[in-house]
Design a protein around this motif. Structure first.
Motif, PDB file in Angstrom:
ATOM      1  N   ALA A  61      60.271 -21.506  -4.557  1.00 59.32           N
ATOM      2  CA  ALA A  61      61.057 -20.285  -4.722  1.00 59.32           C
ATOM      3  C   ALA A  61      61.059 -19.464  -3.445  1.00 59.32           C
ATOM      4  O   ALA A  61      60.057 -19.374  -2.738  1.00 59.32           O
ATOM      5  N   GLY A  62      62.205 -18.864  -3.158  1.00 64.77           N
ATOM      6  CA  GLY A  62      62.282 -17.972  -2.005  1.00 64.77           C
ATOM      7  C   GLY A  62      61.658 -16.625  -2.283  1.00 64.77           C
ATOM      8  O   GLY A  62      61.164 -15.941  -1.379  1.00 64.77           O
ATOM      9  N   ARG A  63      61.642 -16.234  -3.558  1.00 62.01           N
ATOM     10  CA  ARG A  63      61.077 -14.942  -3.956  1.00 62.01           C
ATOM     11  C   ARG A  63      60.608 -15.043  -5.399  1.00 62.01           C
ATOM     12  O   ARG A  63      61.265 -15.695  -6.227  1.00 62.01           O
ATOM     13  N   LEU A  64      59.466 -14.444  -5.701  1.00 65.10           N
ATOM     14  CA  LEU A  64      58.955 -14.379  -7.067  1.00 65.10           C
ATOM     15  C   LEU A  64      58.723 -12.908  -7.394  1.00 65.10           C
ATOM     16  O   LEU A  64      57.645 -12.364  -7.148  1.00 65.10           O
ATOM     17  N   GLU A  65      59.740 -12.272  -7.906  1.00 64.48           N
ATOM     18  CA  GLU A  65      59.645 -10.833  -8.161  1.00 64.48           C
ATOM     19  C   GLU A  65      58.786 -10.566  -9.392  1.00 64.48           C
ATOM     20  O   GLU A  65      59.002 -11.141 -10.461  1.00 64.48           O
ATOM     21  N   ARG A  66      57.795  -9.735  -9.224  1.00 67.30           N
ATOM     22  CA  ARG A  66      56.901  -9.362 -10.308  1.00 67.30           C
ATOM     23  C   ARG A  66      56.792  -7.837 -10.339  1.00 67.30           C
ATOM     24  O   ARG A  66      57.101  -7.164  -9.355  1.00 67.30           O
ATOM     25  N   ASN A  67      56.353  -7.299 -11.458  1.00 67.22           N
ATOM     26  CA  ASN A  67      56.018  -5.877 -11.484  1.00 67.22           C
ATOM     27  C   ASN A  67      54.719  -5.693 -12.240  1.00 67.22           C
ATOM     28  O   ASN A  67      54.431  -6.417 -13.194  1.00 67.22           O
ATOM     29  N   ARG A  68      53.917  -4.759 -11.763  1.00 66.34           N
ATOM     30  CA  ARG A  68      52.610  -4.517 -12.353  1.00 66.34           C
ATOM     31  C   ARG A  68      52.391  -3.020 -12.511  1.00 66.34           C
ATOM     32  O   ARG A  68      53.020  -2.212 -11.835  1.00 66.34           O
ATOM     33  N   ALA A  69      51.485  -2.687 -13.412  1.00 68.22           N
ATOM     34  CA  ALA A  69      51.156  -1.282 -13.625  1.00 68.22           C
ATOM     35  C   ALA A  69      50.412  -0.728 -12.423  1.00 68.22           C
ATOM     36  O   ALA A  69      49.563  -1.393 -11.838  1.00 68.22           O
ATOM     37  N   LYS A  70      50.762   0.481 -12.039  1.00 66.48           N
ATOM     38  CA  LYS A  70      50.052   1.207 -10.987  1.00 66.48           C
ATOM     39  C   LYS A  70      49.716   2.572 -11.548  1.00 66.48           C
ATOM     40  O   LYS A  70      50.587   3.435 -11.650  1.00 66.48           O
ATOM     41  N   GLY A  71      48.483   2.741 -11.945  1.00 71.42           N
ATOM     42  CA  GLY A  71      48.122   3.951 -12.661  1.00 71.42           C
ATOM     43  C   GLY A  71      48.520   3.827 -14.120  1.00 71.42           C
ATOM     44  O   GLY A  71      48.763   2.737 -14.638  1.00 71.42           O
ATOM     45  N   VAL A 124      55.152  -0.957 -10.321  1.00 68.65           N
ATOM     46  CA  VAL A 124      55.702  -1.260  -9.012  1.00 68.65           C
ATOM     47  C   VAL A 124      56.191  -2.706  -9.006  1.00 68.65           C
ATOM     48  O   VAL A 124      55.634  -3.569  -9.687  1.00 68.65           O
ATOM     49  N   THR A 125      57.255  -2.938  -8.260  1.00 72.00           N
ATOM     50  CA  THR A 125      57.816  -4.281  -8.113  1.00 72.00           C
ATOM     51  C   THR A 125      57.396  -4.848  -6.768  1.00 72.00           C
ATOM     52  O   THR A 125      57.397  -4.138  -5.760  1.00 72.00           O
ATOM     53  N   TYR A 126      57.044  -6.126  -6.744  1.00 69.45           N
ATOM     54  CA  TYR A 126      56.624  -6.755  -5.492  1.00 69.45           C
ATOM     55  C   TYR A 126      56.974  -8.237  -5.538  1.00 69.45           C
ATOM     56  O   TYR A 126      57.319  -8.792  -6.593  1.00 69.45           O
ATOM     57  N   ASP A 127      56.894  -8.894  -4.387  1.00 71.99           N
ATOM     58  CA  ASP A 127      57.188 -10.322  -4.255  1.00 71.99           C
ATOM     59  C   ASP A 127      55.866 -11.083  -4.229  1.00 71.99           C
ATOM     60  O   ASP A 127      55.077 -10.958  -3.288  1.00 71.99           O
ATOM     61  N   THR A 183      44.954 -20.414  -3.806  1.00 75.69           N
ATOM     62  CA  THR A 183      44.419 -19.534  -2.763  1.00 75.69           C
ATOM     63  C   THR A 183      45.444 -18.437  -2.565  1.00 75.69           C
ATOM     64  O   THR A 183      46.618 -18.707  -2.265  1.00 75.69           O
ATOM     65  N   LEU A 184      44.994 -17.209  -2.765  1.00 73.59           N
ATOM     66  CA  LEU A 184      45.898 -16.061  -2.755  1.00 73.59           C
ATOM     67  C   LEU A 184      45.496 -15.091  -1.658  1.00 73.59           C
ATOM     68  O   LEU A 184      44.307 -14.809  -1.465  1.00 73.59           O
ATOM     69  N   ARG A 185      46.504 -14.597  -0.967  1.00 67.83           N
ATOM     70  CA  ARG A 185      46.241 -13.608   0.072  1.00 67.83           C
ATOM     71  C   ARG A 185      45.738 -12.313  -0.554  1.00 67.83           C
ATOM     72  O   ARG A 185      46.192 -11.908  -1.620  1.00 67.83           O
ATOM     73  N   THR A 186      44.780 -11.693   0.126  1.00 72.92           N
ATOM     74  CA  THR A 186      44.273 -10.399  -0.330  1.00 72.92           C
ATOM     75  C   THR A 186      44.138  -9.476   0.859  1.00 72.92           C
ATOM     76  O   THR A 186      44.008  -9.928   1.995  1.00 72.92           O
ATOM     77  N   GLY A 208      46.980  -3.532   1.717  1.00 69.97           N
ATOM     78  CA  GLY A 208      48.309  -4.044   1.425  1.00 69.97           C
ATOM     79  C   GLY A 208      48.294  -4.803   0.108  1.00 69.97           C
ATOM     80  O   GLY A 208      47.291  -4.796  -0.618  1.00 69.97           O
ATOM     81  N   PRO A 209      49.386  -5.489  -0.239  1.00 66.96           N
ATOM     82  CA  PRO A 209      49.443  -6.222  -1.507  1.00 66.96           C
ATOM     83  C   PRO A 209      48.475  -7.398  -1.521  1.00 66.96           C
ATOM     84  O   PRO A 209      48.199  -8.006  -0.493  1.00 66.96           O
ATOM     85  N   SER A 210      47.960  -7.696  -2.696  1.00 70.56           N
ATOM     86  CA  SER A 210      47.044  -8.815  -2.894  1.00 70.56           C
ATOM     87  C   SER A 210      47.523  -9.644  -4.070  1.00 70.56           C
ATOM     88  O   SER A 210      48.016  -9.101  -5.072  1.00 70.56           O
ATOM     89  N   GLY A 211      47.377 -10.961  -3.966  1.00 72.69           N
ATOM     90  CA  GLY A 211      47.738 -11.839  -5.063  1.00 72.69           C
ATOM     91  C   GLY A 211      46.678 -11.829  -6.148  1.00 72.69           C
ATOM     92  O   GLY A 211      45.486 -11.780  -5.851  1.00 72.69           O
ATOM     93  N   ARG A 212      47.123 -11.872  -7.408  1.00 68.83           N
ATOM     94  CA  ARG A 212      46.187 -11.877  -8.531  1.00 68.83           C
ATOM     95  C   ARG A 212      46.392 -13.145  -9.347  1.00 68.83           C
ATOM     96  O   ARG A 212      47.527 -13.521  -9.655  1.00 68.83           O
ATOM     97  N   PRO A 213      45.302 -13.821  -9.725  1.00 69.96           N
ATOM     98  CA  PRO A 213      45.452 -15.077 -10.462  1.00 69.96           C
ATOM     99  C   PRO A 213      46.161 -14.915 -11.798  1.00 69.96           C
ATOM    100  O   PRO A 213      46.902 -15.819 -12.215  1.00 69.96           O
ATOM    101  N   ASP A 214      45.951 -13.794 -12.488  1.00 64.55           N
ATOM    102  CA  ASP A 214      46.624 -13.613 -13.770  1.00 64.55           C
ATOM    103  C   ASP A 214      48.134 -13.546 -13.597  1.00 64.55           C
ATOM    104  O   ASP A 214      48.890 -14.023 -14.455  1.00 64.55           O
ATOM    105  N   GLU A 215      48.604 -12.987 -12.458  1.00 66.39           N
ATOM    106  CA  GLU A 215      50.044 -12.929 -12.197  1.00 66.39           C
ATOM    107  C   GLU A 215      50.597 -14.332 -11.917  1.00 66.39           C
ATOM    108  O   GLU A 215      51.736 -14.639 -12.290  1.00 66.39           O
ATOM    109  N   VAL A 216      49.810 -15.172 -11.257  1.00 64.83           N
ATOM    110  CA  VAL A 216      50.247 -16.552 -11.010  1.00 64.83           C
ATOM    111  C   VAL A 216      50.368 -17.306 -12.327  1.00 64.83           C
ATOM    112  O   VAL A 216      51.348 -18.036 -12.556  1.00 64.83           O
ATOM    113  N   ILE A 217      49.393 -17.126 -13.221  1.00 64.11           N
ATOM    114  CA  ILE A 217      49.456 -17.790 -14.531  1.00 64.11           C
ATOM    115  C   ILE A 217      50.670 -17.303 -15.315  1.00 64.11           C
ATOM    116  O   ILE A 217      51.367 -18.095 -15.971  1.00 64.11           O
TER     117      ILE A 217
END
Length: 246
Positions: free
Chosen positions: A151-161, A166-169, A198-201, A205-214
């Motif tokens: 995929a060129g982009r995997l748009e996700r959104n997660r709770a912030k507060g 927030v939406t991120y790639d 292996t996820l960037r952290t 800045g933004p960090s990858g989370r395993p639950d978001e990958v699942i």
């Protein structure tokens, strides 16, 4: 210890910084970050390791963990930095740590780190995780993982507060993603698979989370997946893995 004693201990000059790679398993799995810090501090003190104290009003040993380790999470190569007021050779420190660390913790490796190097939290660059997933076969998950990587982009959104999302790639945060088979000896393992990632952290800045990958894998498959177990296989710094610094 009186006020004068605390002030004297906090003014000891830092002369050496060691980075400790360690694993955590039973019986220490129930400990949260504050408890982990406390039992390590107590162990280092009891072993006579000359840890420099902070200059705070209530001095604490200069011991820093790269990333919080949640209760229940096993780790195979986590990182912590400790600053010493005396130079200790590696064999002496390794022997002292073996006696000092509480049950469930074990030293994997030791690195003599330059005192002026970035903090361990700033140096942390990526995390490798091993997830046991239920709800799809390894073949199905491998196909879904390939779809995510292509995929060129995997748009996700997660709770912030509590009131904002927030939406991120997610895609640039995935450095590696593979399905490596099924858990050995697991009953009914046809619908269980092991996913390594292996996820960037980043500390700023933004960090990858395993639950978001699942969740992204589940969406690619069009069905729910259950995260049965998650093991933190390794924490990486940019210095250890230059290719991850891109």
């Amino acid at each position: 210890m009186g006020v004068t004693d605390r002030q004297t201990s906090s003014m000891v000059e830092a002369v050496q910084r060691w980075r400790i790679a360690f694993r955590r398993g039973a019986p220490a799995l129930d400990l949260g970050p504050p408890e982990i810090a406390r039992v390590w501090e107590e162990g280092l003190t009891a072993a006579g390791i000359p840890v420099v104290m902070s200059a705070a009003a209530a001095p604490r040993p200069r011991l820093a963990f790269a990333a919080p380790l949640p209760p229940g999470r096993a780790a195979e190569h986590d990182l912590a930095d400790v600053v010493l007021g005396e130079r200790w050779p590696l064999p002496r420190l390794r022997a002292a740590l073996a006696a000092a660390l509480p049950a469930g913790f074990e030293v994997v490796d030791l690195y003599d780190v330059w005192l002026g190097a970035p903090s361990i939290t700033a140096a942390l660059n990526a995390m490798s995780q091993r997830a046991t997933v239920a709800g799809a076969t390894s073949i199905e998950l491998a196909a879904a993982a390939g779809e995510l990587l292509a995929a060129g982009r995997l748009e996700r959104n997660r709770a912030k507060g509590t009131e904002r999302r927030v939406t991120y790639d997610l895609r640039p945060l995935i450095l590696e993603l593979e399905v490596v088979g099924t858990p050995s000896g697991a009953p009914g393992s046809g619908d269980l698979a092991i996913v390594r990632m292996t996820l960037r952290t980043s500390s700023d800045g933004p960090s990858g989370r395993p639950d978001e990958v699942i969740l992204a894998l589940a969406e690619a498959l069009g069905r729910e997946l259950q995260l049965v177990e998650l093991v933190r296989e390794r924490l990486w710094t940019a210095e250890e893995v230059p290719t991850l610094a891109r």
